[in-house]
Design a protein around this motif. Structure first.
Motif, PDB file in Angstrom:
ATOM      1  N   THR A  16      81.987  51.348  56.805  1.00 20.08           N
ATOM      2  CA  THR A  16      80.836  50.516  56.832  1.00 20.08           C
ATOM      3  C   THR A  16      80.211  50.424  55.465  1.00 20.08           C
ATOM      4  OG1 THR A  16      79.626  52.433  57.232  1.00 20.08           O
ATOM      5  CG2 THR A  16      80.536  51.376  59.285  1.00 20.08           C
ATOM      6  N   ARG A  17      78.934  49.806  55.172  1.00 15.87           N
ATOM      7  CA  ARG A  17      78.375  49.668  54.111  1.00 15.87           C
ATOM      8  C   ARG A  17      76.839  49.511  54.302  1.00 15.87           C
ATOM      9  NH1 ARG A  17      76.305  45.117  55.498  1.00 15.87           N
ATOM     10  NH2 ARG A  17      77.399  43.120  55.349  1.00 15.87           N
ATOM     11  N   PHE A  18      76.044  49.946  53.393  1.00 13.34           N
ATOM     12  CA  PHE A  18      74.819  49.713  53.306  1.00 13.34           C
ATOM     13  C   PHE A  18      74.687  48.546  52.130  1.00 13.34           C
ATOM     14  CE2 PHE A  18      70.128  50.735  52.079  1.00 13.34           C
ATOM     15  CZ  PHE A  18      69.650  49.958  53.005  1.00 13.34           C
ATOM     16  N   ALA A  19      73.936  47.421  52.304  1.00 14.20           N
ATOM     17  CA  ALA A  19      73.871  46.531  51.193  1.00 14.20           C
ATOM     18  C   ALA A  19      72.716  45.994  50.691  1.00 14.20           C
ATOM     19  CB  ALA A  19      74.854  45.396  51.657  1.00 14.20           C
ATOM     20  N   PRO A  20      71.889  46.935  50.289  1.00 17.53           N
ATOM     21  CA  PRO A  20      70.458  46.462  49.985  1.00 17.53           C
ATOM     22  C   PRO A  20      70.560  45.681  48.636  1.00 17.53           C
ATOM     23  CG  PRO A  20      70.581  48.674  49.189  1.00 17.53           C
ATOM     24  CD  PRO A  20      72.155  48.095  50.005  1.00 17.53           C
ATOM     25  N   VAL A 214      77.082  46.773  60.230  1.00 15.89           N
ATOM     26  CA  VAL A 214      75.993  46.918  61.041  1.00 15.89           C
ATOM     27  C   VAL A 214      74.906  46.342  60.451  1.00 15.89           C
ATOM     28  CG1 VAL A 214      74.628  48.593  62.517  1.00 15.89           C
ATOM     29  CG2 VAL A 214      77.133  49.220  61.745  1.00 15.89           C
ATOM     30  N   ARG A 215      74.151  45.404  61.179  1.00  9.83           N
ATOM     31  CA  ARG A 215      72.855  44.744  60.353  1.00  9.83           C
ATOM     32  C   ARG A 215      72.086  44.081  61.599  1.00  9.83           C
ATOM     33  NH1 ARG A 215      75.486  40.036  56.847  1.00  9.83           N
ATOM     34  NH2 ARG A 215      76.468  38.538  58.561  1.00  9.83           N
ATOM     35  N   GLY A 216      70.836  43.742  61.220  1.00  7.54           N
ATOM     36  CA  GLY A 216      70.003  43.227  61.938  1.00  7.54           C
ATOM     37  C   GLY A 216      70.392  41.930  62.607  1.00  7.54           C
TER      38      GLY A 216
HETATM   39  N1  GLU Z   1      71.489  41.880  51.165  1.00  7.94           N
HETATM   40  C1  GLU Z   1      71.448  41.938  52.352  1.00  7.94           C
HETATM   41  C2  GLU Z   1      70.073  42.106  52.981  1.00  7.94           C
HETATM   42  O1  GLU Z   1      69.415  43.038  52.415  1.00  7.94           O
HETATM   43  C3  GLU Z   1      72.535  42.479  53.336  1.00  7.94           C
HETATM   44  C4  GLU Z   1      72.612  41.933  54.854  1.00  7.94           C
HETATM   45  C5  GLU Z   1      73.848  42.645  55.133  1.00  7.94           C
HETATM   46  O2  GLU Z   1      73.696  43.806  55.923  1.00  7.94           O
HETATM   47  O3  GLU Z   1      74.977  42.033  55.423  1.00  7.94           O
HETATM   48  O4  GLU Z   1      69.724  41.569  54.019  1.00  7.94           O
END
Ligand code: GLU
Length: 482
Positions: A16-20, A214-216
């Motif tokens: 998984t990843r967190f992608a901020p 996993v994301r909103g």
């Molecule tokens: N950079 C995107 C955000 O912050 C990532 C969204 C995702 O989790 O794919 O909304």
């Protein structure tokens, strides 16, 4: 739950990843997404990656990269391997766009903002969705290249006119089907040549070997575009878990600008990271047992299928309730180190005894201020405590002092010594119940609530200055003013 019908990418290890995007501090909504990705990976013995989506060069800042890393580390959301940066894959993004364009699946759009606004208004006035009307969709390659030399343009994906459906494999919602004719032709490259979120995010998931994202659920339509794109590029899309959004206490959406807490603020307020973890992991996850007080227990009980697809509301109170519960479970040494900043001049040994005495009576470390009189007879009484002292009166305290000085064995104060003393004061003053105990409690500890009085007396006797009890009774007599 419906299982997605597409092949599972990288079945060997869940990743998984967190992608901020490093364009601001983490707000609680981001924290939840990070936590859900982390816990999902840990639950399945997988990997959790941290990827900064830093392609927006103007708004990405090193200070946010550092702050986000600090916040995740503070919460115990450790990432596996090196931190990833989307900007390092710029070449892959351009290649992917070229591959799509070569297949006729991405095209240049020369329509101006004014034109697009007019189109949208027109579509709306006809009762149609305000989608791109396809003016540039079928420009031939030569004309497109010629115009590109002199006109500004964006790149769009040719989704809307494609045939059939796209299925988003979602472990929470089940497979979600979108008819392509209901989708737009999204912009993937802006007129300044920078990529929007869609393409780099999806391509990086493929390159980074992300098996579960996993994301909103505000990303659900984006996922439809991204699955379409990944399939056209020959990649297997990840499984998605689109969770319901986290709303603020007022029911409004959280955002970087909405004034919701940043993690840094909560840290500064002395919050135990475990409390944020507890409150977050339980949100929208109804079957989490109350007694799972550790991260390990939460991880064990976590079940992604239970995570709510409806939005949930944040509650500060709930988080602070967890803080208090966890604070009461701390070992005394850790508690002593937490209260130390509020009591810098107290020796380590005395501080530990004090922490052990009042640990269960405080909600937050700063509450030790209410009990400061146990350590310092000069600590001022608050107005309510002073009112108790004045009501009891100087004669009461004189009687208590006389009884204390007459008692021979209270120096080893224990339960029966305290009771003996209290009984003598009762006989001498005629006070009883609350009217007897409260003035004594306030005189000795400064607070109207607290630990057992026998423990208070024992603490003062052992860790207080010489004649600590007598000194406090005399001082109360003085404050009583008669
Ligand atoms: N950079 C995107 C955000 O912050 C990532 C969204 C995702 O989790 O794919 O909304």
């Amino acid at each position: 739950m419906t299982h997605p019908s597409h092949p599972t990418p990288h079945p060997s290890q869940i990743t998984t990843r967190f992608a901020p995007s490093p364009t601001g501090l983490l707000h609680l909504g981001n924290v939840r997404t990070a936590l859900l990705n982390w816990i999902y990976a840990k639950k399945h013995g997988g990997r959790f990656l941290l990827r900064f989506e830093d392609t927006d060069r103007d708004r990405s800042e090193q200070q946010y990269i550092d702050a986000i890393k600090d916040d995740l580390a503070w919460m115990g959301l450790a990432w596996d391997g090196d931190v990833l940066f989307q900007s390092e894959h710029a070449g892959n993004h351009s290649q992917a766009l070229k591959k799509l364009a070569d297949q006729g699946l991405a095209y240049r759009c020369f329509c101006s903002e004014t034109q697009l606004n007019l189109d949208r208004k027109l579509a709306t006035s006809r009762g149609l969705p305000p989608r791109y009307n396809g003016r540039c969709r079928d420009l031939n390659a030569a004309e497109s290249a010629r115009r590109a030399e002199s006109e500004p343009f964006v790149w769009r994906l040719k989704v809307h006119a494609d045939d059939g459906d796209v299925i988003v494999p979602d472990l929470l919602h089940g497979d979600t089907t979108f008819a392509l004719r209901d989708l737009d032709d999204p912009v993937v490259v802006r007129s300044d040549g920078s990529f929007t979120f869609l393409l780099p995010n999806a391509v990086d998931d493929a390159i980074d070997g992300i098996t579960h994202a996993v994301r909103g659920d505000d990303h659900l339509t984006n996922s439809a575009y991204q699955v379409w794109m990944l399939q056209k590029l020959g990649y297997a899309p990840p499984h998605y878990l689109h969770h319901g959004l986290l709303l603020g206490e007022n029911g409004a959406k959280l955002s970087k600008r909405s004034g919701s807490h940043s993690v840094a603020e909560l840290r500064d307020d002395g919050l135990l990271p475990g409390a944020l973890f507890q409150a977050m992991a339980r949100l929208g996850h109804p079957n989490m047992p109350d007694e799972a007080h550790s991260v390990a227990a939460l991880t064990e009980y976590f079940n992604a299928e239970h995570v709510s697809t409806s939005s949930v509301r944040w509650s500060d109170d709930e988080m602070w309730r967890w803080h208090t519960r966890l604070l009461h479970e701390l070992d005394v040494e850790t508690l002593a180190s937490m209260i130390q900043p509020y009591l810098p001049d107290v020796s380590a040994q005395r501080l530990t005894a004090f922490a052990s005495l009042i640990g269960r009576n405080i909600d937050r470390a700063a509450d030790v201020a209410h009990y400061q009189r146990l350590l310092d007879v000069h600590a001022p009484l608050d107005a309510d405590a002073l009112a108790v002292v004045r009501k009891a009166g100087g004669d009461f305290y004189q009687a208590a002092l006389t009884a204390w000085n007459d008692a021979t064995d209270v120096t080893d104060a224990n339960e029966s010594d305290w009771k003996g003393w209290a009984a003598t004061v009762k006989t001498a003053t005629g006070s009883k119940g609350r009217g007897l105990f409260m003035p004594l409690r306030v005189a000795l500890s400064g607070a109207q609530h607290g630990p057992e009085m026998s423990a208070v007396v024992a603490f003062l006797d052992e860790y207080g200055e010489k004649d600590a009890v007598a000194i406090r009774l005399s001082d109360a007599k003085r404050l009583a003013g008669s």
